[in-house]
Design a protein around this motif. Sequence first.
Motif, short mmCIF file in Angstrom:
data_model
loop_
_atom_site.label_atom_id
_atom_site.label_comp_id
_atom_site.label_asym_id
_atom_site.label_seq_id
_atom_site.Cartn_x
_atom_site.Cartn_y
_atom_site.Cartn_z
N LEU A 29 0.82 -1.22 0.00
CA LEU A 29 0.00 0.00 0.00
C LEU A 29 0.85 1.26 0.00
O LEU A 29 0.48 2.26 -0.62
CB LEU A 29 -0.92 0.01 1.23
CG LEU A 29 -1.94 1.16 1.31
CD1 LEU A 29 -2.89 1.12 0.12
CD2 LEU A 29 -2.71 1.09 2.63
N PHE A 30 2.01 1.21 0.66
CA PHE A 30 2.86 2.40 0.77
C PHE A 30 4.25 2.03 0.25
O PHE A 30 5.00 1.31 0.90
CB PHE A 30 2.95 2.87 2.22
CG PHE A 30 3.47 4.26 2.39
CD1 PHE A 30 2.64 5.29 2.76
CD2 PHE A 30 4.80 4.55 2.14
CE1 PHE A 30 3.12 6.59 2.92
CE2 PHE A 30 5.30 5.84 2.27
CZ PHE A 30 4.45 6.86 2.66
N CYS A 31 4.60 2.52 -0.93
CA CYS A 31 5.85 2.16 -1.58
C CYS A 31 7.05 2.59 -0.73
O CYS A 31 7.16 3.76 -0.34
CB CYS A 31 5.94 2.82 -2.96
SG CYS A 31 7.41 2.39 -3.89
N GLY A 32 7.94 1.66 -0.45
CA GLY A 32 9.15 1.94 0.32
C GLY A 32 9.04 1.61 1.79
O GLY A 32 10.07 1.47 2.47
N LEU A 33 7.83 1.47 2.31
CA LEU A 33 7.65 1.14 3.72
C LEU A 33 7.78 -0.37 3.92
O LEU A 33 7.19 -1.14 3.16
CB LEU A 33 6.29 1.62 4.22
CG LEU A 33 5.95 1.30 5.68
CD1 LEU A 33 6.87 2.06 6.62
CD2 LEU A 33 4.49 1.61 5.97
N ARG A 46 10.68 0.61 8.72
CA ARG A 46 11.72 1.34 8.03
C ARG A 46 11.20 1.83 6.69
O ARG A 46 10.26 1.27 6.13
CB ARG A 46 12.97 0.48 7.82
CG ARG A 46 13.55 -0.10 9.10
CD ARG A 46 14.95 -0.64 8.88
NE ARG A 46 15.92 0.45 8.81
CZ ARG A 46 17.15 0.33 8.31
NH1 ARG A 46 17.53 -0.82 7.79
NH2 ARG A 46 17.98 1.34 8.31
N LEU A 47 11.83 2.87 6.17
CA LEU A 47 11.44 3.46 4.89
C LEU A 47 12.64 3.46 3.96
O LEU A 47 13.73 3.92 4.34
CB LEU A 47 10.94 4.89 5.09
CG LEU A 47 10.57 5.66 3.81
CD1 LEU A 47 9.36 5.03 3.14
CD2 LEU A 47 10.33 7.12 4.12
N ARG A 48 12.46 2.93 2.76
CA ARG A 48 13.49 2.98 1.73
C ARG A 48 13.11 4.05 0.72
O ARG A 48 11.99 4.07 0.21
CB ARG A 48 13.60 1.62 1.04
CG ARG A 48 14.72 1.54 -0.01
CD ARG A 48 14.83 0.13 -0.56
NE ARG A 48 13.64 -0.26 -1.27
CZ ARG A 48 13.43 -1.48 -1.76
NH1 ARG A 48 14.35 -2.42 -1.58
NH2 ARG A 48 12.32 -1.77 -2.40
N TYR A 49 14.06 4.95 0.43
CA TYR A 49 13.76 6.06 -0.48
C TYR A 49 15.03 6.47 -1.21
O TYR A 49 16.13 6.00 -0.89
CB TYR A 49 13.17 7.24 0.30
CG TYR A 49 14.11 7.83 1.32
CD1 TYR A 49 14.88 8.94 1.03
CD2 TYR A 49 14.23 7.24 2.58
CE1 TYR A 49 15.75 9.47 1.98
CE2 TYR A 49 15.10 7.77 3.53
CZ TYR A 49 15.86 8.87 3.21
OH TYR A 49 16.74 9.39 4.14
N GLY A 53 20.50 10.91 -5.41
CA GLY A 53 20.92 9.87 -6.34
C GLY A 53 21.27 8.54 -5.70
O GLY A 53 21.79 7.65 -6.37
N ARG A 54 21.00 8.39 -4.39
CA ARG A 54 21.35 7.14 -3.71
C ARG A 54 20.14 6.60 -2.95
O ARG A 54 19.27 7.36 -2.52
CB ARG A 54 22.49 7.38 -2.71
CG ARG A 54 23.81 7.77 -3.34
CD ARG A 54 24.85 8.11 -2.30
NE ARG A 54 25.08 7.00 -1.39
CZ ARG A 54 25.86 7.08 -0.30
NH1 ARG A 54 26.45 8.22 0.00
NH2 ARG A 54 26.01 6.03 0.47
N THR A 55 20.11 5.27 -2.82
CA THR A 55 19.07 4.63 -2.02
C THR A 55 19.44 4.76 -0.55
O THR A 55 20.56 4.45 -0.16
CB THR A 55 18.91 3.15 -2.38
OG1 THR A 55 18.55 3.05 -3.76
CG2 THR A 55 17.84 2.49 -1.53
N ARG A 56 18.48 5.23 0.26
CA ARG A 56 18.74 5.44 1.68
C ARG A 56 17.63 4.78 2.50
O ARG A 56 16.57 4.44 1.97
CB ARG A 56 18.83 6.93 2.00
CG ARG A 56 19.93 7.64 1.20
CD ARG A 56 19.96 9.13 1.47
NE ARG A 56 20.89 9.81 0.59
CZ ARG A 56 22.19 9.97 0.83
NH1 ARG A 56 22.70 9.48 1.95
NH2 ARG A 56 22.97 10.60 -0.01
N TYR A 57 17.92 4.62 3.78
CA TYR A 57 16.98 3.95 4.67
C TYR A 57 16.77 4.79 5.92
O TYR A 57 17.71 5.37 6.47
CB TYR A 57 17.50 2.57 5.06
CG TYR A 57 17.69 1.65 3.87
CD1 TYR A 57 16.68 0.79 3.46
CD2 TYR A 57 18.87 1.66 3.14
CE1 TYR A 57 16.84 -0.05 2.36
CE2 TYR A 57 19.05 0.84 2.03
CZ TYR A 57 18.03 -0.01 1.65
OH TYR A 57 18.19 -0.83 0.57
#
Length: 382
Positions: A29-33, A46-49, A53-57
């Motif tokens: 339902l919530f992209c990245g969660l 945790r949240l991925r975003y 220019g880098r993937t972070r958490y």
Amino acid sequence: MTVTLLTESVVQALVCPADRQHWAVLDTLFCGLYVDVQRSGRMAYRLRYRARGRTRYLTLGDARIMTLEEARTEAREALRKVRVGMDPRAVLLPGAGPTIEAFFTEYYLPYVQTYKRSWKTDETLLRLHVLTCFGPRGMGELNGADIARLVGAMQTRGYAPATINRVLAILGYGYRLALRWKIQGISDNPVRYIRCLKEDNRIERYLNQKQISRLLISVRQSDNPCLADIVSFLLYTGARKSEVLNARWQDIDWTHQHWRIPHTKAGRIRHVPLSTGALTLLAQRQVTYPSQDNWIFTNPATGKPFVTVYYSWRKARKQAGLPDLRLHDLRHSFASFLVNAGRSLYEVQILLGHANARTTSRYAHLSPERLREAVDVIPSLQ
């Protein structure tokens, strides 16, 4: 990693599979969660975003305490900040400075990467121990009692004193940097109130001549065609495993009979004098493998240096009746041979490339025969 529609009942029923340390369950339902489920029973939202220019958490909170709706609300607020160019991990908490996770990932690691060769070890220790325990908390919130609880928790889980002390060193250095950089909300270093644990890391294992003979017979019978020469070169030079596995022909100075090691643990170029035995071994390899003009110990399967020789080494040491012998013990044996032959600790220090004489002193294992010779110089008292 699993993707499913998260609900409160689904989250509370999650259990980490027995064959994993972590299990990530993403929300459809919530992209990245996602929920990070640990074998220890801990769970965190945790949240991925993406930022810069880098993937972070971003750790949002304990999933046993925070509700799913609260996690989605905080994730939504964090993504709003990302859209306007802010990194939610670097947001200062009221009076507490940046979060532990924000400081060590945004400030500490980028800084130490500029000069510290072992920065990946720092990243691993921070991720496994510090961020899982203190990640969402503000730097200014922690006190000595918090750090003491971290030490106690690591001891309970069976970590060695050296590992715990390394974590304390990294955490303490991070606080010193924060104070030096005048990071808002940081006024003290709580690690300074904690004493390091006593380490008993003296190396006691070294080989005698009979054990060396058995070991050489065994490695010469190995299916790995390079193992015997690698082991012999380690004994001849006292070098570290990584230095030998990555040795190149271009760094051998036949005229002056030394080996130039361009990348050492200390980050300095080191020159190792080569004995007659080491030079003979190298000359034989040049004759046997004339086409190998790059690495000295090339893996025939890849044409590149060996990443590891662990499996062939494990088999050979068992056959030699030395099941617990490490490759690093060959370096220790090299130093012990020199000391027992009457060479000074200063000479051993230079040959091993130690910057500190205290490190070399651990290798000063004298044989019983030399100790008896030493006491014989005392005159008769009769």
